[in-house]
Design a protein around this motif. Structure first.
Motif, PDB file in Angstrom:
ATOM      1  N   PRO A 124      38.246  53.231  44.539  1.00  0.00           N
ATOM      2  CA  PRO A 124      37.915  53.915  43.280  1.00  0.00           C
ATOM      3  C   PRO A 124      39.087  54.129  42.338  1.00  0.00           C
ATOM      4  N   PHE A 125      40.313  54.271  42.860  1.00  0.00           N
ATOM      5  CA  PHE A 125      41.431  54.496  41.931  1.00  0.00           C
ATOM      6  C   PHE A 125      42.709  53.743  42.307  1.00  0.00           C
ATOM      7  N   LYS A 126      42.810  53.224  43.520  1.00  0.00           N
ATOM      8  CA  LYS A 126      43.989  52.459  43.911  1.00  0.00           C
ATOM      9  C   LYS A 126      43.803  50.985  43.571  1.00  0.00           C
ATOM     10  N   GLN A 127      44.903  50.275  43.416  1.00  0.00           N
ATOM     11  CA  GLN A 127      44.850  48.828  43.208  1.00  0.00           C
ATOM     12  C   GLN A 127      44.640  48.167  44.567  1.00  0.00           C
ATOM     13  N   LEU A 128      43.433  48.302  45.073  1.00  0.00           N
ATOM     14  CA  LEU A 128      43.136  47.869  46.432  1.00  0.00           C
ATOM     15  C   LEU A 128      41.728  47.284  46.499  1.00  0.00           C
ATOM     16  N   ILE A 129      41.621  46.106  47.076  1.00  0.00           N
ATOM     17  CA  ILE A 129      40.321  45.480  47.327  1.00  0.00           C
ATOM     18  C   ILE A 129      39.896  45.856  48.732  1.00  0.00           C
ATOM     19  N   MET A 130      38.707  46.416  48.861  1.00  0.00           N
ATOM     20  CA  MET A 130      38.258  46.944  50.147  1.00  0.00           C
ATOM     21  C   MET A 130      37.511  45.905  50.989  1.00  0.00           C
ATOM     22  N   HIS A 131      36.700  45.080  50.346  1.00  0.00           N
ATOM     23  CA  HIS A 131      35.878  44.126  51.102  1.00  0.00           C
ATOM     24  C   HIS A 131      35.343  43.054  50.160  1.00  0.00           C
ATOM     25  N   LEU A 132      35.107  41.859  50.704  1.00  0.00           N
ATOM     26  CA  LEU A 132      34.569  40.743  49.931  1.00  0.00           C
ATOM     27  C   LEU A 132      33.384  40.115  50.666  1.00  0.00           C
ATOM     28  N   ASP A 133      32.400  39.677  49.891  1.00  0.00           N
ATOM     29  CA  ASP A 133      31.263  38.935  50.446  1.00  0.00           C
ATOM     30  C   ASP A 133      31.248  37.548  49.813  1.00  0.00           C
ATOM     31  N   PHE A 134      31.169  36.517  50.647  1.00  0.00           N
ATOM     32  CA  PHE A 134      31.084  35.142  50.162  1.00  0.00           C
ATOM     33  C   PHE A 134      29.790  34.503  50.666  1.00  0.00           C
ATOM     34  N   GLN A 135      29.153  33.719  49.805  1.00  0.00           N
ATOM     35  CA  GLN A 135      27.929  33.015  50.189  1.00  0.00           C
ATOM     36  C   GLN A 135      28.192  31.513  50.225  1.00  0.00           C
ATOM     37  N   ARG A 136      27.807  30.883  51.318  1.00  0.00           N
ATOM     38  CA  ARG A 136      27.958  29.439  51.433  1.00  0.00           C
ATOM     39  C   ARG A 136      27.078  28.728  50.407  1.00  0.00           C
ATOM     40  N   VAL A 137      27.544  27.582  49.935  1.00  0.00           N
ATOM     41  CA  VAL A 137      26.750  26.792  48.999  1.00  0.00           C
ATOM     42  C   VAL A 137      26.394  25.468  49.654  1.00  0.00           C
ATOM     43  N   ASN A 138      25.208  24.986  49.296  1.00  0.00           N
ATOM     44  CA  ASN A 138      24.735  23.690  49.768  1.00  0.00           C
ATOM     45  C   ASN A 138      24.840  22.713  48.606  1.00  0.00           C
ATOM     46  N   GLU A 139      25.539  21.612  48.825  1.00  0.00           N
ATOM     47  CA  GLU A 139      25.776  20.653  47.746  1.00  0.00           C
ATOM     48  C   GLU A 139      24.479  20.102  47.151  1.00  0.00           C
ATOM     49  N   ASN A 140      23.394  20.148  47.934  1.00  0.00           N
ATOM     50  CA  ASN A 140      22.133  19.560  47.491  1.00  0.00           C
ATOM     51  C   ASN A 140      21.117  20.584  47.000  1.00  0.00           C
ATOM     52  N   GLU A 141      21.534  21.850  46.921  1.00  0.00           N
ATOM     53  CA  GLU A 141      20.626  22.907  46.475  1.00  0.00           C
ATOM     54  C   GLU A 141      21.180  23.602  45.236  1.00  0.00           C
ATOM     55  N   ALA A 142      20.300  23.852  44.274  1.00  0.00           N
ATOM     56  CA  ALA A 142      20.722  24.560  43.062  1.00  0.00           C
ATOM     57  C   ALA A 142      21.114  25.989  43.403  1.00  0.00           C
ATOM     58  N   LEU A 143      22.096  26.498  42.705  1.00  0.00           N
ATOM     59  CA  LEU A 143      22.547  27.869  42.895  1.00  0.00           C
ATOM     60  C   LEU A 143      22.500  28.597  41.556  1.00  0.00           C
ATOM     61  N   THR A 144      22.559  29.909  41.606  1.00  0.00           N
ATOM     62  CA  THR A 144      22.666  30.714  40.387  1.00  0.00           C
ATOM     63  C   THR A 144      24.005  31.440  40.402  1.00  0.00           C
TER      64      THR A 144
END
Length: 207
Positions: free
Chosen positions: A84-104
């Motif tokens: 909330p106030f520190k220059q700190l990233i707490m957590h990240l979420d990444f989603q895999r992409v499929n080369e043959n499927e459209a993404l948003t």
């Protein structure tokens, strides 16, 4: 087509919150990769490297190559939790992409030639950027890092809508398929209100 950016990551075991806190104290960000046919994988990333990367637009809108001991997975950032106030990233979420499927994905808009346009050169016209990014749908290979909107011919009274954007090949704006009510304004050029202080009324001539 967007460029890809490689980031080295390390696999970690799913543990309690205390373990994540110890990682952060060590300058490491806990994260997770999910989606596709594979199981979710807990990973960790170097905080300093990610802190520099997140200052760039591409970190949020481009396909990222996560390199785990030489094995690369292509992903999109889907969530970032910050302190909330520190220059700190707490957590990240990444989603895999499929080369043959459209993404948003949300793609930033870059506006060019505004200052040289008729509206931009007019002192009494206010140009407003109503949107700074747009959600698009496309195959991963077609995902642009940004979309340019040329305002060189913008005149007072003009409105640029989503449907007016010249999209790269293979890229669509899903919301436009929902009808005209979803064709939002992207840029408006309106005459500003006349400043009352600039209006000088002539006094009637004395008889």
């Amino acid at each position: 087509m967007s460029k890809t950016h490689e980031i080295k990551v390390t696999k970690r075991e799913l543990q309690r919150k205390g373990a994540s806190r110890r990682l952060r104290h060590a300058g490491v960000i806990p994260a997770i990769v999910y989606g596709g046919s594979a199981e979710p994988v807990a990973i960790s990333l170097d905080h300093n490297e990610i802190w520099l990367a997140q200052a760039n637009e591409w970190f949020y809108s481009s396909i990222l190559d996560l390199n785990l001991d030489g094995k690369v997975e292509r992903v999109l950032l889907r969530d970032m939790q910050r302190h909330p106030f520190k220059q700190l990233i707490m957590h990240l979420d990444f989603q895999r992409v499929n080369e043959n499927e459209a993404l948003t994905a949300s793609v930033p808009l870059h506006f060019i030639n505004e200052e040289t346009s008729p509206a931009g050169k007019a002192a009494d016209v206010v140009v407003t950027h109503e949107l700074k990014e747009v959600t698009v749908s496309c195959l991963p290979k077609d995902l642009p890092e940004s979309i340019e909107i040329d305002l060189g011919n913008l005149e007072a009274g003009n409105i640029i809508y989503l449907s007016d954007i010249k999209l790269p090949k293979g890229v669509e704006i899903p919301s436009l398929a929902q009808g005209k009510d979803h064709d939002d304004a992207v840029v408006t050029a309106k005459h500003g209100k006349e400043d009352a202080a600039d209006v000088v009324e002539e006094a009637p001539a004395a008889e």
